[in-house]
Design a protein around this motif. Structure first.
Motif, PDB file in Angstrom:
ATOM      1  N   TYR A  45       0.820  -1.212   0.000  1.00 56.16           N
ATOM      2  CA  TYR A  45       0.000   0.000   0.000  1.00 56.16           C
ATOM      3  C   TYR A  45       0.853   1.260   0.000  1.00 56.16           C
ATOM      4  O   TYR A  45       0.442   2.280  -0.522  1.00 56.16           O
ATOM      5  CB  TYR A  45      -0.910   0.038   1.217  1.00 56.16           C
ATOM      6  N   ARG A  49       0.213   4.870  -2.039  1.00 53.43           N
ATOM      7  CA  ARG A  49      -0.119   6.088  -1.301  1.00 53.43           C
ATOM      8  C   ARG A  49       0.663   7.295  -1.791  1.00 53.43           C
ATOM      9  O   ARG A  49       0.233   8.424  -1.613  1.00 53.43           O
ATOM     10  CB  ARG A  49       0.125   5.890   0.184  1.00 53.43           C
ATOM     11  N   PRO A  53      -3.012   9.408  -2.489  1.00 51.23           N
ATOM     12  CA  PRO A  53      -3.036   9.544  -1.034  1.00 51.23           C
ATOM     13  C   PRO A  53      -4.419   9.390  -0.400  1.00 51.23           C
ATOM     14  O   PRO A  53      -4.527   9.028   0.760  1.00 51.23           O
ATOM     15  CB  PRO A  53      -2.488  10.948  -0.789  1.00 51.23           C
ATOM     16  N   HIS A  56      -7.874   4.833  -0.659  1.00 52.75           N
ATOM     17  CA  HIS A  56      -7.513   3.557  -0.037  1.00 52.75           C
ATOM     18  C   HIS A  56      -8.151   2.382  -0.783  1.00 52.75           C
ATOM     19  O   HIS A  56      -7.520   1.355  -0.999  1.00 52.75           O
ATOM     20  CB  HIS A  56      -7.940   3.556   1.435  1.00 52.75           C
TER      21      HIS A  56
END
Length: 75
Positions: A45, A49, A53, A56
């Motif tokens: 992840y 990110r 950002p 999710h």
């Protein structure tokens, strides 16, 4: 060797799915079960990110698609 890699990638896919399912209920890092899924899946992840950002869910989908592609095409 192929079987080992296949099972390892499948296990990692289940970890990603487990973390996604558990994140609906809690994101508390002090929770044992969430932390158990957080630690192995966080490196994957972290890459997304940087680019996404606030997405999710999209990071989960991208991770699962890449893992599935690796299982089908590489093995």
């Amino acid at each position: 060797m192929e079987q080992f890699l296949n099972y390892t990638l499948a296990f990692y896919m289940w970890l990603v799915l487990g973390r996604a399912a558990l994140s609906f209920f809690t994101t508390d890092r002090r929770n044992f079960f969430y932390n158990m899924l957080y630690m192995p899946t966080e490196p994957a992840y972290r890459v997304y990110r940087k680019f996404l950002p606030c997405c999710h869910t999209l990071a989960i989908v991208i991770t699962l698609l890449l893992l599935r592609y690796a299982v089908i095409k590489l093995l």
